[in-house]
Design a protein around this motif. Structure first.
Motif, mmCIF file in Angstrom:
data_model
loop_
_atom_site.group_PDB
_atom_site.id
_atom_site.type_symbol
_atom_site.label_atom_id
_atom_site.label_comp_id
_atom_site.label_asym_id
_atom_site.label_seq_id
_atom_site.Cartn_x
_atom_site.Cartn_y
_atom_site.Cartn_z
ATOM 1 N N THR A 118 9.612 -29.781 20.816
ATOM 2 C CA THR A 118 9.168 -31.174 20.852
ATOM 3 C C THR A 118 7.652 -31.224 20.744
ATOM 4 O O THR A 118 6.948 -30.322 21.200
ATOM 5 C CB THR A 118 9.631 -31.882 22.140
ATOM 6 O OG1 THR A 118 8.976 -31.285 23.266
ATOM 7 C CG2 THR A 118 11.141 -31.786 22.309
ATOM 8 N N GLN A 127 5.843 -37.105 22.854
ATOM 9 C CA GLN A 127 6.980 -37.805 23.457
ATOM 10 C C GLN A 127 8.044 -38.232 22.452
ATOM 11 O O GLN A 127 9.158 -38.564 22.849
ATOM 12 C CB GLN A 127 6.477 -39.062 24.177
ATOM 13 C CG GLN A 127 5.544 -38.796 25.326
ATOM 14 C CD GLN A 127 6.269 -38.299 26.558
ATOM 15 O OE1 GLN A 127 7.433 -38.610 26.786
ATOM 16 N NE2 GLN A 127 5.586 -37.513 27.364
ATOM 17 N N ASP A 128 7.707 -38.238 21.143
ATOM 18 C CA ASP A 128 8.558 -38.960 20.198
ATOM 19 C C ASP A 128 8.976 -38.190 18.953
ATOM 20 O O ASP A 128 9.560 -38.771 18.034
ATOM 21 C CB ASP A 128 7.826 -40.231 19.743
ATOM 22 C CG ASP A 128 7.477 -41.130 20.910
ATOM 23 O OD1 ASP A 128 8.314 -41.266 21.815
ATOM 24 O OD2 ASP A 128 6.356 -41.676 20.916
ATOM 25 N N VAL A 133 13.396 -38.136 15.781
ATOM 26 C CA VAL A 133 12.341 -39.080 16.138
ATOM 27 C C VAL A 133 12.894 -40.046 17.181
ATOM 28 O O VAL A 133 14.037 -40.503 17.069
ATOM 29 C CB VAL A 133 11.853 -39.857 14.894
ATOM 30 C CG1 VAL A 133 10.873 -40.948 15.269
ATOM 31 C CG2 VAL A 133 11.231 -38.900 13.886
ATOM 32 N N ARG A 134 12.079 -40.350 18.181
ATOM 33 C CA ARG A 134 12.488 -41.349 19.169
ATOM 34 C C ARG A 134 12.340 -42.729 18.519
ATOM 35 O O ARG A 134 11.280 -43.085 18.021
ATOM 36 C CB ARG A 134 11.620 -41.280 20.418
ATOM 37 C CG ARG A 134 12.089 -42.239 21.516
ATOM 38 C CD ARG A 134 11.076 -42.371 22.641
ATOM 39 N NE ARG A 134 10.685 -41.113 23.243
ATOM 40 C CZ ARG A 134 11.328 -40.519 24.259
ATOM 41 N NH1 ARG A 134 12.424 -41.077 24.756
ATOM 42 N NH2 ARG A 134 10.880 -39.383 24.766
ATOM 43 N N THR A 135 13.409 -43.492 18.508
ATOM 44 C CA THR A 135 13.410 -44.848 17.976
ATOM 45 C C THR A 135 13.719 -45.803 19.137
ATOM 46 O O THR A 135 14.091 -45.347 20.223
ATOM 47 C CB THR A 135 14.479 -45.021 16.878
ATOM 48 O OG1 THR A 135 15.784 -44.981 17.488
ATOM 49 C CG2 THR A 135 14.373 -43.943 15.808
ATOM 50 N N TRP A 146 16.980 -41.235 20.414
ATOM 51 C CA TRP A 146 16.655 -40.147 19.492
ATOM 52 C C TRP A 146 17.582 -40.191 18.285
ATOM 53 O O TRP A 146 18.799 -40.311 18.439
ATOM 54 C CB TRP A 146 16.784 -38.806 20.202
ATOM 55 C CG TRP A 146 15.657 -38.558 21.150
ATOM 56 C CD1 TRP A 146 15.665 -38.770 22.500
ATOM 57 C CD2 TRP A 146 14.359 -38.085 20.815
ATOM 58 N NE1 TRP A 146 14.431 -38.452 23.016
ATOM 59 C CE2 TRP A 146 13.614 -38.020 22.012
ATOM 60 C CE3 TRP A 146 13.747 -37.697 19.622
ATOM 61 C CZ2 TRP A 146 12.288 -37.587 22.030
ATOM 62 C CZ3 TRP A 146 12.431 -37.262 19.656
ATOM 63 C CH2 TRP A 146 11.718 -37.215 20.846
#
Length: 124
Positions: free
Chosen positions: A79, A82-83, A107-109, A113
């Motif tokens: 990672t 954070q995203d 990708v964090r949406t 994730w």
């Protein structure tokens, strides 16, 4: 940039394991959910190049549902902040001697994730 924050690695690992379970049990709705719904999302497979969420979803709907069990080896989740994350693993289908490789970009949406790019290939 913080690499491999424990809480982010745990989140991505859980999403990756959810994907893996859905993959080997042919849970198409979960697989569709875990890919980002965008025309920019892509999945390059062992025999297909899929560009856009709709193409990936269509592929999943028509994919054979037998022979999906596999053994994974050397899974690496990394990672970045954070995203953003990558997940890479090697695999071998049950009854096969060939080793495959799977790479995913997560990708964090706002929905959680999601995979935005994936690649699957088999070694000769």
């Amino acid at each position: 940039m913080d690499i491999n924050l424990p809480e982010v690695v745990a989140e991505v690992s859980a999403a990756f394991e959810r994907y893996e379970h859905a993959l080997v049990h042919n849970e198409v709705e979960v697989l569709d959910e875990l890919f980002h719904n965008s025309p920019h999302t892509l999945r390059y497979g062992a025999t297909e190049n899929l560009v856009g969420y709709d193409a990936i979803k269509e592929f999943r709907a028509s994919r054979p549902s037998q022979g999906l069990q596999r053994e994974r080896m050397n899974t690496v989740i990394t990672t970045y902040g954070q995203d953003f994350a990558t997940a890479n693993t090697e695999f071998r289908r049950v009854g096969s001697e060939r080793t495959g490789r799977q790479s995913q970009t997560w990708v964090r949406t706002p929905e959680g994730w999601r995979v935005v790019a994936a690649h699957v290939s088999l070694l000769a």
